[in-house]
Design a protein around this motif. Structure first.
Motif, PDB file in Angstrom:
ATOM      1  N   VAL A  50      16.030  28.302  69.808  1.00 49.94           N
ATOM      2  CA  VAL A  50      16.491  28.265  68.714  1.00 49.94           C
ATOM      3  C   VAL A  50      17.149  26.546  68.266  1.00 49.94           C
ATOM      4  N   GLN A  51      17.796  26.155  69.363  1.00 49.32           N
ATOM      5  CA  GLN A  51      18.045  24.835  69.298  1.00 49.32           C
ATOM      6  C   GLN A  51      17.046  23.708  68.942  1.00 49.32           C
ATOM      7  N   SER A  92      10.543  26.456  71.075  1.00 45.86           N
ATOM      8  CA  SER A  92      10.210  26.822  72.357  1.00 45.86           C
ATOM      9  C   SER A  92      11.508  26.463  73.323  1.00 45.86           C
ATOM     10  N   GLY A  93      11.687  27.332  74.080  1.00 43.45           N
ATOM     11  CA  GLY A  93      12.795  27.074  75.066  1.00 43.45           C
ATOM     12  C   GLY A  93      12.461  27.554  76.268  1.00 43.45           C
ATOM     13  N   ASN A  94      12.998  27.338  77.507  1.00 36.84           N
ATOM     14  CA  ASN A  94      12.890  27.832  78.689  1.00 36.84           C
ATOM     15  C   ASN A  94      14.085  28.071  79.613  1.00 36.84           C
ATOM     16  N   ASP A  95      13.809  28.752  80.534  1.00 36.13           N
ATOM     17  CA  ASP A  95      14.734  28.599  81.631  1.00 36.13           C
ATOM     18  C   ASP A  95      13.927  28.641  82.879  1.00 36.13           C
ATOM     19  N   VAL A 127      11.084  31.515  82.482  1.00 35.87           N
ATOM     20  CA  VAL A 127      11.300  32.438  81.070  1.00 35.87           C
ATOM     21  C   VAL A 127      10.960  31.422  80.054  1.00 35.87           C
ATOM     22  N   VAL A 128       9.899  31.559  79.423  1.00 38.75           N
ATOM     23  CA  VAL A 128       9.512  30.878  78.236  1.00 38.75           C
ATOM     24  C   VAL A 128       9.791  31.512  76.738  1.00 38.75           C
ATOM     25  N   ALA A 129      10.709  31.192  75.783  1.00 39.29           N
ATOM     26  CA  ALA A 129      10.928  31.903  74.577  1.00 39.29           C
ATOM     27  C   ALA A 129      10.615  31.187  73.517  1.00 39.29           C
ATOM     28  N   VAL A 130      10.163  31.737  72.591  1.00 36.91           N
ATOM     29  CA  VAL A 130       9.749  31.062  71.288  1.00 36.91           C
ATOM     30  C   VAL A 130      10.845  31.577  70.265  1.00 36.91           C
TER      31      VAL A 130
END
Length: 114
Positions: free
Chosen positions: A29-30, A12-15, A101-104
């Motif tokens: 992705v990282q 998971s990652g976010n901005d 924004v939270v991405a998976v």
């Protein structure tokens, strides 16, 4: 030979400020990549650049705003495909007019195996 999934990593990652879906996707992705070591690929003598197939699926609320080419080129090895789908999470800050924004990410590695 069939391509069989041998690795699946999730991240998971976010901005947190600015609502940048690509930045959140890259971070997801990282995060997934940092959970994994591809020792098996080396042990089997597989050329990671030409014989490893990497399928990346990104989940965000506005998938059309992810630069999938930027995500694809961020992976160091493999024949990479990237798809963005509806998912993840947007957290609105109406006082500032900002959006977190939270991405998976799901990163699957496939190899051609008998």
């Amino acid at each position: 030979m069939a391509r069989k999934r041998v690795i699946l990593e999730l991240g998971s990652g976010n901005d947190l400020h600015g609502g940048d879906y690509t930045k959140a996707a890259l971070r997801a992705v990282q995060d997934a990549l940092h959970h994994s070591s591809l020792m098996m690929i080396r042990s089997l003598g597989i050329d990671a650049k030409t014989q490893m197939f990497v399928d990346v699926t990104i989940g965000v609320q506005q998938p059309e705003r992810v630069d999938t080419e930027a995500v694809r080129t961020s992976l160091p090895y493999g024949i990479v495909t990237v798809k963005a789908r509806k998912g993840g999470l947007d957290v609105a800050d109406p006082e500032r007019g900002d959006n977190a924004v939270v991405a998976v990410a799901a990163v699957a590695v496939r190899l051609e195996l008998p």
